[in-house]
Enzyme design. Structure first.
Site, mmCIF file in Angstrom:
data_model
loop_
_atom_site.group_PDB
_atom_site.id
_atom_site.type_symbol
_atom_site.label_atom_id
_atom_site.label_comp_id
_atom_site.label_asym_id
_atom_site.label_seq_id
_atom_site.Cartn_x
_atom_site.Cartn_y
_atom_site.Cartn_z
ATOM 1 N N SER A 102 -0.222 2.418 3.918
ATOM 2 C CA SER A 102 -0.067 2.204 5.398
ATOM 3 C C SER A 102 0.558 0.457 5.507
ATOM 4 O O SER A 102 1.381 0.208 4.887
ATOM 5 C CB SER A 102 -1.157 2.393 6.428
ATOM 6 O OG SER A 102 -0.573 2.832 7.565
ATOM 7 N N ASP A 241 6.346 0.614 9.811
ATOM 8 C CA ASP A 241 4.705 -0.066 9.315
ATOM 9 C C ASP A 241 5.122 1.084 7.665
ATOM 10 O O ASP A 241 6.160 1.380 7.382
ATOM 11 C CB ASP A 241 3.103 0.200 9.291
ATOM 12 C CG ASP A 241 2.444 1.944 9.815
ATOM 13 O OD1 ASP A 241 3.997 2.134 8.652
ATOM 14 O OD2 ASP A 241 1.570 1.853 9.238
ATOM 15 N N ASP A 243 4.422 3.074 5.597
ATOM 16 C CA ASP A 243 4.721 4.458 5.293
ATOM 17 C C ASP A 243 5.029 4.937 6.793
ATOM 18 O O ASP A 243 5.296 6.204 6.800
ATOM 19 C CB ASP A 243 3.029 5.559 4.856
ATOM 20 C CG ASP A 243 2.138 5.326 6.022
ATOM 21 O OD1 ASP A 243 2.578 4.424 6.905
ATOM 22 O OD2 ASP A 243 1.261 5.920 6.161
ATOM 23 N N ASP A 245 4.556 5.913 9.919
ATOM 24 C CA ASP A 245 3.519 6.890 10.131
ATOM 25 C C ASP A 245 3.257 5.583 11.602
ATOM 26 O O ASP A 245 2.355 6.293 11.918
ATOM 27 C CB ASP A 245 1.921 6.985 9.799
ATOM 28 C CG ASP A 245 1.242 6.325 9.353
ATOM 29 O OD1 ASP A 245 1.563 4.494 9.865
ATOM 30 O OD2 ASP A 245 0.239 6.247 9.058
#
Length: 444
Positions: A102, A241, A243, A245
């Protein structure tokens, strides 16, 4: 039962460190594959990743694990976490895997698992996988080994899905948008989706080299985005960010807008359109009291959960709500996705902006936040059990009683203690946070 490997959002750790190794990744593939094999038909797992260098190593180790127990593997390459969730369901896969840590630096990585419905696995399923990781796994005979293939059209499928969430007839023509992809998983899909919808686009954080993900860019470092928005005279900036999400926004003045304001705007818009299900927004204990008061004024409820988008989603499903998220920028739009999706939330926000006609600084300033301060102290969770820390927390809670609140918790992904306070007296908020942080830092 306590988990040995899984945290609040999958398995995470330093790549090639004590925990996040190719050996563990292969065992996770074997264990998860064994758990989700059901019946004599061929089974399929979909694997995506962000742009970390270690993703190549872990992807191949996972593939070896899955194929060794008879599962076919579909590799989609760098894709956002919500894209993996969506594609898992769309392609009728038995399991989806996202390799990402992440918003963490490049030298961390993680394994997130999704079931065939596109939702993250339950605690029971994660515990079952852990049991299999620590047990001998039966490999299949040579003629039943799974096959692996890479598909090239996954990016287009996801772009089509997020564009389909935008109301019919809405285009972004004339809107100058800066998008920061954090050198991460959305470095191609986010600019393409925005361009296809007609935005005048400026992209930053779109040159991943395996080592620069989240490095001074993205939703956890939006200062570069803010400067670029002001420099170029853009109407708005969107920061994702690693990833993709989560979403943080910058208005045309360079002001950074967090998830609370984003959720407030989307909740108001859905409520006015009669589309807010469950009569409430689901968020966490971290969200500002100002958001709660704003929603009350609109006749919208607010349901708080423990920190983590997984807890938010569980409450949304239980209460029949279609909007939830976190102050950090995880926004879940359940009518369109099964997990937080920064690009999807950004497109919904841009749609509101186009329909409203006002500047972003006006639309995205829907409530006045109460003074709130969050600080992180690098310490192990056990320090919260020491007498000195307990006494400091008790003293802070007494000082804030009736005038605010204190929240002290361990991070689910890093060895950090997070200390947050909010109240109408900013000096008191600062004083209480500093006192608790000092006690935590000194604890052995």
């Amino acid at each position: 039962m306590a988990k040995r490997y899984f945290g609040t959002d999958g398995i995470r750790g330093a790549a090639n460190g004590p925990k996040m190794t190719p050996e563990l990744a292969m065992k996770v593939g074997q264990a998860a594959g064994t758990l989700f094999l059901d019946g004599p038909t061929k089974h399929r797992v979909l694997i995506g990743k962000d742009t970390r260098l270690s993703g190549y190593m872990l992807e191949q180790a996972l593939t070896a694990g899955f194929t060794s127990v008879g599962m076919d593997v579909v590799q989609v390459g760098p894709m956002p976490t919500p894209a993996v969730a969506m594609l898992t369901r769309e392609m009728r896969a038995d399991l989806g895997v996202m390799l990402s840590a992440s918003h963490n630096p490049f030298d961390d990585n993680g394994i997130k698992l999704f079931g065939p419905d596109g939702y993250k696995l339950t605690d029971e399923q994660e515990l079952a996988i852990e049991a299999l990781i620590d047990s001998p796994v039966e490999r299949v005979s040579g003629d039943r080994i799974g096959r692996a293939r890479r598909i090239d059209d996954a990016r287009g499928r996801y772009i089509h899905a997020v564009k389909s969430s935008v109301p019919d007839g809405v285009r972004l023509d004339g809107l100058k948008v800066v998008v920061d992809c954090a050198h991460g998983a959305a470095y191609r899909v986010a600019p393409e989706a925005l361009w296809e919808l007609g935005a005048e686009l400026i992209s930053i954080g779109v040159e991943p080299n395996g080592l620069n993900i989240n490095a001074g860019v993205g939703s956890t470092h939006p200062q570069m985005l803010a400067a670029k928005v002001v420099e170029t005279g853009a109407h708005i900036g969107l920061a994702l960010d690693g990833d993709a999400d989560r979403l943080i926004v910058v208005d045309e003045t360079g002001r950074i807008v967090d998830g609370d304001q984003i959720m407030g705007v989307i909740a108001r818009n859905l409520h006015q359109a009669g589309q807010l299900k469950g009569g409430a927004l689901v968020t966490t204990v971290m969200s500002n009291i100002g958001l709660e008061k704003f929603l009350e004024g609109l006749g919208i409820g607010m349901i708080r959960t423990a920190v983590g988008d997984r807890h938010v989603l569980e409450a949304m499903r239980a209460k029949g709500c279609n909007l939830g998220g976190e102050q950090s920028g995880h926004i879940i739009l359940a009518d369109h996705a099964t997990t937080g999706d920064g690009l999807l939330a950004g497109l919904q926000l841009l749609s509101v902006l186009v329909a409203d006609g006002r500047r972003a600084s006006e639309v995205l300033n829907c409530f006045t936040p109460w003074p709130q301060l969050l600080k992180n102290v690098r310490q192990e969770p056990r320090v919260l059990e020491t007498d000195a820390v307990k006494a400091a927390i008790a003293a802070a809670e007494k000082a804030l009683e009736g005038r605010g609140r204190l929240l002290v918790r361990k991070s689910g992904t890093e060895p950090l203690i997070r200390v947050m306070a909010e109240g109408q007296d900013e000096a008191l908020v600062t004083e209480t946070v500093e006192a608790v942080c000092e006690a935590v830092a000194k604890a052995a």
